[in-house]
Design a protein around this motif. Sequence first.
Motif, short mmCIF file in Angstrom:
data_model
loop_
_atom_site.label_atom_id
_atom_site.label_comp_id
_atom_site.label_asym_id
_atom_site.label_seq_id
_atom_site.Cartn_x
_atom_site.Cartn_y
_atom_site.Cartn_z
N ARG A 33 -9.11 4.15 -0.41
CA ARG A 33 -9.49 5.01 -1.53
C ARG A 33 -8.36 5.92 -2.02
NH1 ARG A 33 -14.92 4.80 -2.33
NH2 ARG A 33 -16.22 3.96 -0.64
N ARG A 80 0.87 -1.19 0.00
CA ARG A 80 0.00 0.00 0.00
C ARG A 80 0.89 1.23 0.00
NH1 ARG A 80 -4.99 1.17 4.26
NH2 ARG A 80 -5.35 3.37 3.69
N LEU A 107 -2.68 0.49 -4.44
CA LEU A 107 -2.45 -0.87 -3.95
C LEU A 107 -1.74 -1.69 -5.02
CD1 LEU A 107 -5.88 -1.64 -2.24
CD2 LEU A 107 -3.68 -1.41 -1.08
N GLY A 139 -6.55 -3.94 -8.05
CA GLY A 139 -7.77 -3.14 -8.10
C GLY A 139 -9.01 -3.90 -7.68
N GLN A 140 -10.15 -3.27 -7.92
CA GLN A 140 -11.42 -3.84 -7.49
C GLN A 140 -11.70 -5.18 -8.15
OE1 GLN A 140 -13.38 -2.19 -5.02
NE2 GLN A 140 -14.22 -4.28 -4.94
N TRP A 198 -9.84 -7.81 -6.28
CA TRP A 198 -10.47 -8.10 -5.00
C TRP A 198 -11.72 -8.97 -5.20
CZ3 TRP A 198 -9.62 -8.06 0.03
CH2 TRP A 198 -10.70 -8.15 0.90
N ASP A 215 -9.06 -4.17 0.58
CA ASP A 215 -10.26 -3.94 -0.22
C ASP A 215 -10.18 -2.53 -0.80
OD1 ASP A 215 -12.75 -3.46 -1.25
OD2 ASP A 215 -13.85 -4.19 0.50
N PRO A 216 -10.08 -2.39 -2.13
CA PRO A 216 -9.92 -1.06 -2.72
C PRO A 216 -11.03 -0.09 -2.34
CG PRO A 216 -9.45 -2.76 -4.33
CD PRO A 216 -10.02 -3.46 -3.13
N SER A 217 -12.21 -0.59 -1.99
CA SER A 217 -13.29 0.30 -1.59
C SER A 217 -13.02 0.93 -0.23
CB SER A 217 -14.62 -0.45 -1.56
OG SER A 217 -14.61 -1.47 -0.57
#
Length: 630
Positions: A600, A569, A604, A616-617, A620, A595-597
């Motif tokens: 923010r 990170r 990552l 990315g999302q 995940w 968790d990308p959510s």
Amino acid sequence: MAPVPLAAAGALAGAAYLNARFSLAHDLLFFRILGSSLFSLFRAQRADKINAFYVLEQQALDKTTGGKPFILFEGRSFTYAETYETVLRYGAWLRERHGVRERDVVALDYQNSETFVFFWFALWAVGAKPAFINHHLQGAALTHCLRESTAKLAVVDPRVAESVTEEVRRELSGMRFVVFTPEVEAEAREQEPVRYPDAVRSEGEPTDMAILIYTSGTTGMPKPAVVSWAKGYMAANISAKGTDAGQTDVIYTCMPLYHSAASCLAVCSALFIGATAAVGRRFSTKTFWKEVRDTNATVIQYVGETCRYLTVAPPETDPVTGENLDKKHCVRAAMGNGLRPDVWDRFKERFGIDTIYEIYAATEGAAGLWNVSRNSFGKGAIGRFGLLSGALSSLRSAIVRVDNETELPWRDPKSGLCQRVITGEAGEFIVRLPADDIKKGFQGYYGNASATNSKIMRDVFRKGDAWFRSGDVLQWDGDGRVYFNDRIGDTFRWKSENVSTAEVAQVLGLHPAVQEANVYGVQLPNHDGRAGCVAIVLDTPHANAQVLASLAAHAREKLPRYAVPLFLRLLREVGMQNTGTNKQQKQALRQQSVDPSNVRDDALFWLKEGTYVPFGQTDWNALEEGAVKL
């Protein structure tokens, strides 16, 4: 018969060999610290003058020290005599105007300043007890700390008064808040200085409470730890004797005075030897060395990642000559705790520091360790013992095996007792307590019996004994050096192996592009254990492919396969996840996972095919669906 010069040379060589072999110098330091602390306490208790107000009074009335500076702050100097007179004025103001009496607890919510010190000693002058409040706290955390102190009065710095909101006041309706504005200060300074009779400062035992100082609250709300007079005396001697400081020294700290490192290890050590304490309002790489030079400081204090931040900061130059100012200072020793091995040499070499004095201690701890290091032998050690001090220490402390599943000291299935580790093996550091009177060795948390009891183990090596749990995993090697391995709860399991976050952070910190590395374990969907993740600051704001590949190769070369962080990170600047004492926090990072959510603002990455690539999302989601197995 050998000539005298040869005999003398032989004797010196023999003494040097014995010192190196058995660390006799550390034995001598150990007994100097222990002996002087016990003697000072005995003498003070016999005279019923354990209260450290009397130390200030003695220095102020002594012709040698009375006129010399005690506190330096933002270009102003306050002698021992001036401090003493102000303390008497403020003490009288607290007693006559606000009804403060002996044994009362008064909350002090203040930034670093000379006023903090004045009120601290003014409370001692009238027999009251200060509760040092972290001035960064707001809302529920501030309300909690003030309530836990049981104080009926809080003295507040105008600079932080906005944190004392109407909601805080409403929640604490029984507490009076006095914001020490210039008008109120003028009123206090007009008060006649009164030295109240010794009876108001009478203390029963050295283990009685002197101050309430709060834990950092990294795993829940801060808890008020009882700092006894005995601990204050020991802290002052540890710092003063360990750095070989005297009356001509200037000890600089910009660590927060609400923490025991700055208040007990820096200010009190200066007080007890009649030296000068130079106080900075806050830590900043832009002002640290300027204040050190301006005050002619000879000893500087660090905590946590302080030295790392100073080392990665750009060099200061003289605006006229362009000269590099890194070594333009009077500092001979750096004292503190938390200097990591990967920063140790770089800090010493860049700033020309002769001696590192690393101290291992905790505000609520029942014992401390120290290591005076002038060469590579003591590098990275948090403690060091000679033959005699090591033998004595082993009677009062131990390092015990830890059950990796429960994260508690391991107990033999048959006897139910714990087991000491062998030399060089890691385990939890524990300290023996008087089984029939725990408070003689551990005063615990104020008004919180459950938290206090959680730190005490019984039936450890024999039925009925009692020991203090430090929560720290340490190693003691065959040369008397003690190393910090990890904090229990920070170590995590991955692929059935234990991963030390401290070890991984140290290795990553040796990479030339890394300015800071905070390592922790994260839970992942459809995976057991916790995967390694590092919140990292690089020397470039954007991680290019070459740096990421180099970092991955470095980790894979230096670490066991299971310990190589799988996630990265990228943080924008150093110190983003730190406490006020520059100690890294991991709890929020662990909760956010990868968790990308939840993450923010930070980029990552994850380890794939030998390098770190963006995560990315979509990636995940694949983990959540069980489509990826790490």
